[in-house]
Design a protein around this motif. Structure first.
Motif, short mmCIF file in Angstrom:
data_model
loop_
_atom_site.label_atom_id
_atom_site.label_comp_id
_atom_site.label_asym_id
_atom_site.label_seq_id
_atom_site.Cartn_x
_atom_site.Cartn_y
_atom_site.Cartn_z
N ALA A 2 2.77 1.54 -3.37
CA ALA A 2 1.90 1.95 -4.47
C ALA A 2 1.62 3.45 -4.40
O ALA A 2 1.67 4.15 -5.42
CB ALA A 2 0.60 1.16 -4.43
N ARG A 3 1.33 3.96 -3.21
CA ARG A 3 1.05 5.39 -3.08
C ARG A 3 2.26 6.23 -3.48
O ARG A 3 2.13 7.25 -4.17
CB ARG A 3 0.65 5.72 -1.64
N GLY B 195 0.82 -1.21 0.00
CA GLY B 195 0.00 0.00 0.00
C GLY B 195 0.85 1.26 0.00
O GLY B 195 0.61 2.19 -0.78
N LEU C 5 0.21 5.05 -7.73
CA LEU C 5 -0.72 4.05 -8.22
C LEU C 5 -1.62 3.57 -7.10
O LEU C 5 -1.23 3.61 -5.93
CB LEU C 5 0.04 2.84 -8.79
N SER C 6 -2.80 3.08 -7.45
CA SER C 6 -3.60 2.37 -6.47
C SER C 6 -3.01 0.97 -6.30
O SER C 6 -2.27 0.48 -7.16
CB SER C 6 -5.05 2.25 -6.94
N VAL C 7 -3.33 0.33 -5.18
CA VAL C 7 -2.85 -1.03 -4.96
C VAL C 7 -3.35 -1.94 -6.07
O VAL C 7 -2.59 -2.77 -6.60
CB VAL C 7 -3.31 -1.55 -3.59
N ARG C 8 -4.59 -1.78 -6.45
CA ARG C 8 -5.15 -2.65 -7.49
C ARG C 8 -4.43 -2.43 -8.83
O ARG C 8 -4.13 -3.40 -9.55
CB ARG C 8 -6.66 -2.37 -7.64
N ALA C 9 -4.14 -1.18 -9.18
CA ALA C 9 -3.46 -0.90 -10.44
C ALA C 9 -2.05 -1.50 -10.43
O ALA C 9 -1.60 -2.04 -11.45
CB ALA C 9 -3.39 0.61 -10.69
#
Length: 272
Positions: free
Chosen positions: A193-194, A190, A198-202
């Motif tokens: 990604a930030r 998390g 990016l989002s975690v999903r992306a």
């Protein structure tokens, strides 16, 4: 992007035992390929007794050309191995391999999501259709020459026929894995990604399509590689201190992950 192959033995279990039995070399690829490849790796052996090698795989796709006793030369595309990889070497043999940078392989096979290769080996012709109808000819062109620089040139020629295709998402995936490899503070997906915007999903979708495993798996694997290298090179290891240095909450978590990956606990690890 390194100009020369790395010299470490990260991922090889009992590296000293392997190196006394085989000729192992790494070579840099041609300049246009270096962004997407780690290196070429060449192994030759002539053994009077079989030897089983063990490797904790990198988060990399490999193309591997093999000349083994009793078989015609052949090639495979090997996705990321999720567990310990073991291979018996016997008699006289030769292997020429291509280790791609994590995220770099898809530039040579744009239509293939790399996660489809994870935990699998596919015949070379299943991924690169132009090697049909006789893939042994392609493998033989790589494996046949006794001069290893000629073998390297054959690997260059094979890959340059297939890419690399420009792909900004491949560039992003390679850069993100490089950051994980170099930065011990990159521990939580998390947060990572930030920081990457990016989002975690992306990020998970990107890693699935281009790397073949998720970012958390990559983080863990590089930490285990470093722990294994300490076990190989140090007479005594302070595992609690190493666990803290690798970002683990405590020694128990490192012991659990190491044991699950390598097959023995780090405190009992004794190469050779």
């Amino acid at each position: 992007m390194p100009a020369a192959p790395r010299r470490d033995t990260r991922g090889i279990v009992d590296a000293s035992g392997l190196m006394t039995r085989v000729r192992f070399r790494r070579h840099a690829p041609a300049e246009p390929l270096r962004r997407h490849l780690e290196h070429y790796w060449l192994i030759d052996w002539d053994l009077t007794e079989p030897y089983v090698s063990h490797v904790v795989p990198h988060p990399s796709v490999n193309v591997v050309f093999q000349d083994l006793p009793g078989q015609r030369p052949f090639g495979v595309v090997a996705g990321i191995g999720l567990g310990l990889f073991s291979k018996e070497l016997a008699g006289r043999g030769r292997v020429c391999g291509v280790q791609f940078r994590p995220g770099g392989f898809r530039a040579f096979a744009p239509g293939l999501a790399v996660t489809e290769l994870t935990g699998r080996e596919l015949p070379l012709e299943d991924v690169f259709e132009d090697v049909r109808p006789d893939p042994a000819d392609t493998a033989g062109a790589v494996l046949g020459p006794d001069d290893e620089h000629t073998r390297v040139a054959a690997l260059d020629a094979f890959l340059l026929r297939h890419g690399p295709a420009p792909d900004p998402r491949a560039e992003l995936a390679m850069d993100l894995v490089d950051r994980i490899r170099a930065d011990r503070t990159a521990l939580r997906v998390g947060d990572f990604a930030r920081e990457a915007g990016l989002s975690v999903r992306a990020m998970q979708r990107l890693f699935s399509a281009y790397v073949g495993v998720g970012p958390k798996w990559v983080i863990l694997r590089y930490r285990i590689h470093e722990a294994l290298e300490h076990a190989e090179s140090a007479a005594a290891v302070d595992w609690a201190d190493l666990a803290a240095g690798l970002g683990y909450a405590d020694q128990a978590h490192l012991v659990r992950d190491f044991t699950a990956t390598v097959g023995v606990p780090p405190t009992a690890y004794a190469p050779g």
